[in-house]
Design a protein around this motif. Structure first.
Motif, mmCIF file in Angstrom:
data_model
loop_
_atom_site.group_PDB
_atom_site.id
_atom_site.type_symbol
_atom_site.label_atom_id
_atom_site.label_comp_id
_atom_site.label_asym_id
_atom_site.label_seq_id
_atom_site.Cartn_x
_atom_site.Cartn_y
_atom_site.Cartn_z
ATOM 1 N N GLN A 104 -4.507 11.993 -2.315
ATOM 2 C CA GLN A 104 -5.564 13.396 -1.662
ATOM 3 C C GLN A 104 -6.418 13.254 -2.842
ATOM 4 O O GLN A 104 -7.424 14.384 -2.574
ATOM 5 C CB GLN A 104 -4.447 14.646 -1.920
ATOM 6 N N ARG A 105 -6.243 12.812 -3.807
ATOM 7 C CA ARG A 105 -7.422 12.272 -5.100
ATOM 8 C C ARG A 105 -7.428 13.879 -5.898
ATOM 9 O O ARG A 105 -7.802 14.264 -6.851
ATOM 10 C CB ARG A 105 -8.508 12.091 -4.454
ATOM 11 N N ALA A 106 -7.543 15.022 -4.997
ATOM 12 C CA ALA A 106 -8.216 16.700 -5.706
ATOM 13 C C ALA A 106 -6.917 16.995 -6.592
ATOM 14 O O ALA A 106 -7.224 18.253 -6.681
ATOM 15 C CB ALA A 106 -9.006 17.136 -5.150
ATOM 16 N N SER A 107 -5.468 17.141 -5.282
ATOM 17 C CA SER A 107 -4.273 16.991 -5.768
ATOM 18 C C SER A 107 -4.390 17.110 -7.582
ATOM 19 O O SER A 107 -4.709 16.634 -7.745
ATOM 20 C CB SER A 107 -3.424 16.875 -5.074
ATOM 21 N N ARG A 139 1.059 -0.890 0.119
ATOM 22 C CA ARG A 139 0.146 0.336 0.144
ATOM 23 C C ARG A 139 0.978 0.924 -0.199
ATOM 24 O O ARG A 139 1.512 1.575 0.461
ATOM 25 C CB ARG A 139 -1.115 -0.417 1.276
ATOM 26 N N SER A 140 -0.088 2.351 -0.720
ATOM 27 C CA SER A 140 1.381 3.654 -1.047
ATOM 28 C C SER A 140 0.894 4.155 -0.168
ATOM 29 O O SER A 140 -0.910 4.769 -1.538
ATOM 30 C CB SER A 140 1.642 3.812 -1.962
ATOM 31 N N ASP A 141 0.434 5.053 0.687
ATOM 32 C CA ASP A 141 -0.755 6.030 0.676
ATOM 33 C C ASP A 141 -0.186 7.305 0.413
ATOM 34 O O ASP A 141 1.528 7.767 1.681
ATOM 35 C CB ASP A 141 -0.807 6.348 1.909
ATOM 36 N N ILE A 142 -0.601 8.368 -0.529
ATOM 37 C CA ILE A 142 0.173 9.345 -0.427
ATOM 38 C C ILE A 142 -0.625 11.018 -0.015
ATOM 39 O O ILE A 142 -1.951 10.971 -0.923
ATOM 40 C CB ILE A 142 0.872 9.437 -2.224
ATOM 41 N N GLY A 143 -0.274 11.097 1.143
ATOM 42 C CA GLY A 143 -1.244 12.067 1.673
ATOM 43 C C GLY A 143 -0.941 13.418 1.718
ATOM 44 O O GLY A 143 0.207 13.350 1.069
ATOM 45 N N THR A 144 -1.024 13.839 2.251
ATOM 46 C CA THR A 144 -1.269 16.293 2.542
ATOM 47 C C THR A 144 0.117 16.132 3.251
ATOM 48 O O THR A 144 0.943 17.477 2.592
ATOM 49 C CB THR A 144 -2.533 16.352 3.414
ATOM 50 N N ASP A 194 -2.345 10.258 -7.335
ATOM 51 C CA ASP A 194 -2.609 8.475 -8.389
ATOM 52 C C ASP A 194 -2.808 8.731 -9.396
ATOM 53 O O ASP A 194 -1.963 7.779 -9.578
ATOM 54 C CB ASP A 194 -3.798 8.122 -8.136
ATOM 55 N N SER A 195 -2.683 9.043 -10.561
ATOM 56 C CA SER A 195 -2.151 8.266 -12.296
ATOM 57 C C SER A 195 -1.055 9.888 -12.134
ATOM 58 O O SER A 195 0.040 8.497 -13.681
ATOM 59 C CB SER A 195 -2.805 9.674 -13.178
ATOM 60 N N TRP A 196 -0.741 10.365 -11.068
ATOM 61 C CA TRP A 196 1.325 10.392 -12.052
ATOM 62 C C TRP A 196 2.288 9.480 -10.604
ATOM 63 O O TRP A 196 3.000 8.982 -11.578
ATOM 64 C CB TRP A 196 1.594 11.924 -10.472
ATOM 65 N N MET A 197 1.495 9.046 -10.220
ATOM 66 C CA MET A 197 2.385 7.950 -9.392
ATOM 67 C C MET A 197 2.158 6.267 -10.767
ATOM 68 O O MET A 197 2.974 5.874 -10.616
ATOM 69 C CB MET A 197 1.905 7.462 -7.957
ATOM 70 N N VAL A 198 0.514 5.841 -10.850
ATOM 71 C CA VAL A 198 1.580 5.644 -11.958
ATOM 72 C C VAL A 198 2.406 5.727 -12.878
ATOM 73 O O VAL A 198 2.728 4.396 -13.363
ATOM 74 C CB VAL A 198 -0.270 4.931 -12.206
ATOM 75 N N TRP A 199 2.022 6.661 -13.879
ATOM 76 C CA TRP A 199 2.863 7.573 -14.942
ATOM 77 C C TRP A 199 4.187 6.938 -13.547
ATOM 78 O O TRP A 199 4.885 6.017 -15.560
ATOM 79 C CB TRP A 199 2.733 8.659 -14.801
ATOM 80 N N ARG A 200 5.022 7.168 -12.827
ATOM 81 C CA ARG A 200 6.213 6.719 -12.909
ATOM 82 C C ARG A 200 6.210 5.902 -12.468
ATOM 83 O O ARG A 200 7.881 5.363 -12.988
ATOM 84 C CB ARG A 200 6.195 8.009 -10.727
#
Length: 206
Positions: free
Chosen positions: A127-130, A52-57, A197-203
């Motif tokens: 964060q979803r909306a960032s 699990r990767s939790d990329i929070g605020t 999340d999409s940025w992380m998938v790209w990376r």
């Protein structure tokens, strides 16, 4: 009839009704029941582990999670956004992703993992909306990412509200437009727009 004005109290009441204090515990209980069931469709899942990767605020976490939703091993690190002016909240998307990948690699090399089985998937919570905007060719962000807390587009939201379109400034739409208009007003560049999340998938897949 005129549309009802945006009211944070209404949103708060709706969220409180949809997600009471017991919601996280109930969700974990449902997860455990689902993935420990004895049916053929879920039997293989009942022995699976995932990262699990939790990329929070304000920080990033990575964890190895067992088939019953138990956290077996976890690492975390603070990552605070920048606030150059009042109402502006932004962050370095590259440093953000680098930290998330570093922590994920760390938990995936945990010595205890060998006794629990292989990791078969990765899950990303964020964060979803960032909003992040990056160049498809170079893979690099074209501007600082705007946090969901950023309020620089509140004027744009009020202008849209006058036209009957209700978008809150913490949603990605006006953030994406703000960055895009600043770096590519003529729309000649091949840019990607996404939440963390999409940025992380790209990376993870570039």
């Amino acid at each position: 009839a005129a549309a009802a004005p945006f009211c944070s109290r209404d949103v708060g009441a709706s969220l409180a009704a949809a997600y009471p204090p017991s919601a996280p515990q109930n969700m974990i209980a449902r997860f455990r029941r689902k993935f420990t069931a004895s049916s053929p469709a879920t039997r293989s899942l009942s022995t699976s582990h995932f990262c699990r990767s939790d990329i929070g605020t304000s920080g990033v976490r990575a964890a190895i999670v067992g088939p019953d939703a138990t956290i077996l091993h976890e690492r975390s690190h603070e990552f605070l956004p920048d606030t150059p002016f009042d109402g502006l909240v932004e962050f370095d998307a590259v440093a953000y992703a680098d930290l998330a990948i570093e922590l994920a690699r760390d938990v995936l090399t945990w010595d205890g993992l060998a006794t629990h089985g292989e990791v078969e998937a990765i899950g990303i919570s964020n964060q979803r909306a960032s909003t992040v905007v990056w160049d498809r060719e170079t893979g690099q962000p074209v501007a600082p990412a705007q946090s969901w807390q950023d309020l620089r587009t509140i004027g744009d939201c009020l202008a849209l509200q006058a036209e009957g379109l209700f978008i809150a400034p913490n949603q990605p739409a006006t953030k994406a437009a703000n960055i895009w208009n600043g770096v590519d007003p003529d729309r000649t560049r091949d840019l990607c727009i996404g939440t963390p999340d999409s940025w992380m998938v790209w990376r993870l897949t570039e």
